[in-house]
Motif scaffolding. Sequence first.
Motif, PDB file in Angstrom:
ATOM      1  N   ILE A   8       4.530  13.563   2.656  1.00 39.17           N
ATOM      2  CA  ILE A   8       3.459  12.916   3.700  1.00 39.17           C
ATOM      3  C   ILE A   8       2.227  12.457   2.976  1.00 39.17           C
ATOM      4  CG2 ILE A   8       2.222  12.848   5.893  1.00 39.17           C
ATOM      5  CD1 ILE A   8       4.056  14.685   6.860  1.00 39.17           C
ATOM      6  N   SER A   9       2.067  11.205   2.800  1.00 39.58           N
ATOM      7  CA  SER A   9       0.982  10.758   1.967  1.00 39.58           C
ATOM      8  C   SER A   9       0.663   9.369   2.539  1.00 39.58           C
ATOM      9  CB  SER A   9       1.194  10.574   0.451  1.00 39.58           C
ATOM     10  OG  SER A   9       0.157   9.916  -0.180  1.00 39.58           O
ATOM     11  N   ALA A  10      -0.566   9.142   2.994  1.00 42.24           N
ATOM     12  CA  ALA A  10      -1.095   7.860   3.876  1.00 42.24           C
ATOM     13  C   ALA A  10      -2.399   7.652   3.630  1.00 42.24           C
ATOM     14  CB  ALA A  10      -0.490   8.029   5.257  1.00 42.24           C
ATOM     15  N   GLU A  11      -2.513   6.478   3.592  1.00 42.26           N
ATOM     16  CA  GLU A  11      -4.020   5.805   3.772  1.00 42.26           C
ATOM     17  C   GLU A  11      -4.199   5.256   5.137  1.00 42.26           C
ATOM     18  OE1 GLU A  11      -6.488   1.953   1.927  1.00 42.26           O
ATOM     19  OE2 GLU A  11      -4.934   2.709   0.528  1.00 42.26           O
ATOM     20  N   VAL A  12      -5.567   5.586   5.583  1.00 46.83           N
ATOM     21  CA  VAL A  12      -5.699   5.062   6.918  1.00 46.83           C
ATOM     22  C   VAL A  12      -7.002   4.100   6.913  1.00 46.83           C
ATOM     23  CG1 VAL A  12      -6.440   5.571   9.433  1.00 46.83           C
ATOM     24  CG2 VAL A  12      -4.809   7.148   8.108  1.00 46.83           C
ATOM     25  N   ARG A  13      -6.689   2.901   7.655  1.00 46.29           N
ATOM     26  CA  ARG A  13      -8.067   2.070   7.538  1.00 46.29           C
ATOM     27  C   ARG A  13      -8.529   1.861   8.823  1.00 46.29           C
ATOM     28  NH1 ARG A  13      -9.420  -1.210   2.629  1.00 46.29           N
ATOM     29  NH2 ARG A  13      -8.327  -0.040   0.793  1.00 46.29           N
ATOM     30  N   LEU A  14      -9.682   1.740   9.063  1.00 47.03           N
ATOM     31  CA  LEU A  14     -10.066   1.447  10.517  1.00 47.03           C
ATOM     32  C   LEU A  14     -10.738  -0.057  10.278  1.00 47.03           C
ATOM     33  CD1 LEU A  14     -11.870   4.656  11.418  1.00 47.03           C
ATOM     34  CD2 LEU A  14      -9.746   4.125  11.904  1.00 47.03           C
ATOM     35  N   SER A  15     -10.708  -0.612  11.416  1.00 40.16           N
ATOM     36  CA  SER A  15     -10.937  -2.114  11.233  1.00 40.16           C
ATOM     37  C   SER A  15     -12.047  -2.298  12.634  1.00 40.16           C
ATOM     38  CB  SER A  15     -10.029  -3.172  11.303  1.00 40.16           C
ATOM     39  OG  SER A  15      -9.022  -3.163  12.228  1.00 40.16           O
ATOM     40  N   LYS A  16     -13.082  -3.304  12.414  1.00 36.90           N
ATOM     41  CA  LYS A  16     -13.848  -3.534  13.627  1.00 36.90           C
ATOM     42  C   LYS A  16     -13.135  -4.172  14.543  1.00 36.90           C
ATOM     43  CE  LYS A  16     -18.736  -4.791  14.854  1.00 36.90           C
ATOM     44  NZ  LYS A  16     -20.006  -5.106  14.007  1.00 36.90           N
ATOM     45  N   GLY A  18     -10.266  -4.181  15.840  1.00 30.58           N
ATOM     46  CA  GLY A  18      -8.847  -4.426  15.426  1.00 30.58           C
ATOM     47  C   GLY A  18      -8.125  -3.114  15.581  1.00 30.58           C
ATOM     48  N   PRO A  19      -6.749  -2.939  14.970  1.00 25.62           N
ATOM     49  CA  PRO A  19      -6.022  -2.033  15.067  1.00 25.62           C
ATOM     50  C   PRO A  19      -6.215  -0.857  13.956  1.00 25.62           C
ATOM     51  CG  PRO A  19      -4.830  -3.568  14.179  1.00 25.62           C
ATOM     52  CD  PRO A  19      -6.273  -4.151  14.637  1.00 25.62           C
ATOM     53  N   ILE A  20      -5.679   0.430  13.801  1.00 21.63           N
ATOM     54  CA  ILE A  20      -5.702   1.131  12.818  1.00 21.63           C
ATOM     55  C   ILE A  20      -4.641   0.987  11.884  1.00 21.63           C
ATOM     56  CG2 ILE A  20      -5.746   3.812  12.215  1.00 21.63           C
ATOM     57  CD1 ILE A  20      -7.009   3.915  15.030  1.00 21.63           C
ATOM     58  N   LYS A  21      -4.648   0.705  10.732  1.00 19.91           N
ATOM     59  CA  LYS A  21      -3.720   0.324   9.835  1.00 19.91           C
ATOM     60  C   LYS A  21      -3.506   1.743   8.908  1.00 19.91           C
ATOM     61  CE  LYS A  21      -2.488  -2.396   5.806  1.00 19.91           C
ATOM     62  NZ  LYS A  21      -2.922  -3.388   4.746  1.00 19.91           N
ATOM     63  N   ILE A  22      -2.133   2.000   8.876  1.00 22.49           N
ATOM     64  CA  ILE A  22      -1.855   3.213   8.220  1.00 22.49           C
ATOM     65  C   ILE A  22      -0.700   2.585   7.326  1.00 22.49           C
ATOM     66  CG2 ILE A  22      -0.444   5.250   8.513  1.00 22.49           C
ATOM     67  CD1 ILE A  22      -1.343   5.648  11.190  1.00 22.49           C
ATOM     68  N   THR A  23      -1.023   2.983   5.989  1.00 21.99           N
ATOM     69  CA  THR A  23      -0.270   2.573   4.640  1.00 21.99           C
ATOM     70  C   THR A  23       0.276   3.902   4.030  1.00 21.99           C
ATOM     71  OG1 THR A  23      -1.504   0.628   4.285  1.00 21.99           O
ATOM     72  CG2 THR A  23       0.178   1.206   2.685  1.00 21.99           C
ATOM     73  N   GLY A  24       1.579   3.860   3.760  1.00 25.41           N
ATOM     74  CA  GLY A  24       2.304   5.143   3.252  1.00 25.41           C
ATOM     75  C   GLY A  24       3.280   5.748   4.177  1.00 25.41           C
ATOM     76  N   ASN A  25       3.495   7.087   3.742  1.00 26.88           N
ATOM     77  CA  ASN A  25       4.662   8.061   4.456  1.00 26.88           C
ATOM     78  C   ASN A  25       3.848   8.849   5.627  1.00 26.88           C
ATOM     79  OD1 ASN A  25       6.645   7.299   2.811  1.00 26.88           O
ATOM     80  ND2 ASN A  25       6.287   8.735   1.474  1.00 26.88           N
ATOM     81  N   VAL A  26       4.079   8.396   6.802  1.00 24.73           N
ATOM     82  CA  VAL A  26       3.573   9.299   7.785  1.00 24.73           C
ATOM     83  C   VAL A  26       4.386   9.872   8.857  1.00 24.73           C
ATOM     84  CG1 VAL A  26       2.939   7.152   9.092  1.00 24.73           C
ATOM     85  CG2 VAL A  26       1.382   9.067   9.356  1.00 24.73           C
ATOM     86  N   ILE A  27       4.166  10.538   9.519  1.00 27.91           N
ATOM     87  CA  ILE A  27       4.962  11.154  10.763  1.00 27.91           C
ATOM     88  C   ILE A  27       4.141  11.266  12.043  1.00 27.91           C
ATOM     89  CG2 ILE A  27       6.170  12.998  11.854  1.00 27.91           C
ATOM     90  CD1 ILE A  27       7.050  14.014   9.071  1.00 27.91           C
ATOM     91  N   ILE A  36       7.758  10.140  17.192  1.00 20.35           N
ATOM     92  CA  ILE A  36       7.780   9.039  17.274  1.00 20.35           C
ATOM     93  C   ILE A  36       8.441   8.105  16.308  1.00 20.35           C
ATOM     94  CG2 ILE A  36       6.368   6.661  17.797  1.00 20.35           C
ATOM     95  CD1 ILE A  36       4.341   8.810  19.108  1.00 20.35           C
ATOM     96  N   PRO A  37       9.447   7.295  16.398  1.00 17.55           N
ATOM     97  CA  PRO A  37       9.984   6.510  15.294  1.00 17.55           C
ATOM     98  C   PRO A  37       9.093   5.600  14.814  1.00 17.55           C
ATOM     99  CG  PRO A  37      11.501   6.461  17.192  1.00 17.55           C
ATOM    100  CD  PRO A  37      10.151   7.072  17.682  1.00 17.55           C
ATOM    101  N   VAL A  38       8.882   5.717  13.568  1.00 13.33           N
ATOM    102  CA  VAL A  38       7.875   4.871  12.660  1.00 13.33           C
ATOM    103  C   VAL A  38       8.535   3.579  11.846  1.00 13.33           C
ATOM    104  CG1 VAL A  38       6.020   4.828  11.146  1.00 13.33           C
ATOM    105  CG2 VAL A  38       6.355   6.838  12.455  1.00 13.33           C
ATOM    106  N   PRO A  39       8.191   2.301  12.163  1.00 18.77           N
ATOM    107  CA  PRO A  39       9.143   1.241  11.656  1.00 18.77           C
ATOM    108  C   PRO A  39       8.619   1.363   9.996  1.00 18.77           C
ATOM    109  CG  PRO A  39       7.206   0.406  12.752  1.00 18.77           C
ATOM    110  CD  PRO A  39       7.314   2.020  13.189  1.00 18.77           C
ATOM    111  N   GLU A  40       9.469   0.758   9.038  1.00 18.28           N
ATOM    112  CA  GLU A  40       9.241   0.807   7.747  1.00 18.28           C
ATOM    113  C   GLU A  40       7.886  -0.012   7.334  1.00 18.28           C
ATOM    114  OE1 GLU A  40      10.964   2.497   4.749  1.00 18.28           O
ATOM    115  OE2 GLU A  40      11.800   3.536   6.395  1.00 18.28           O
TER     116      GLU A  40
END
Length: 71
Positions: A8-16, A18-27, A36-40
């Motif tokens: 599990i290694s991810a980057e989480v970006r918050l946006s004013k 907007g949504p929370i963007k998660i890039t990388g491997n996450v559960i 919760i099934p996570v799309p690619e």
Amino acid sequence: MSNNQRSISAEVRLSKGGPIKITGNVILAKFDGTPIPVPEGDVYICACGRSKKKPFCDGSHKQVVMERPLL
């Protein structure tokens, strides 16, 4: 490698506004621990509370932003 064994290694970006963007491997899991099934690829989590696909973003924040009064 199963979901529980993957790295599990991810980057989480918050946006004013907007949504929370998660890039990388996450559960993702529900409050009770149910996975919760996570799309690619990048994952966008709803931050406005209006998505019909929670916890994922469906673009509803765009309507919320449009309803806000201009300053």
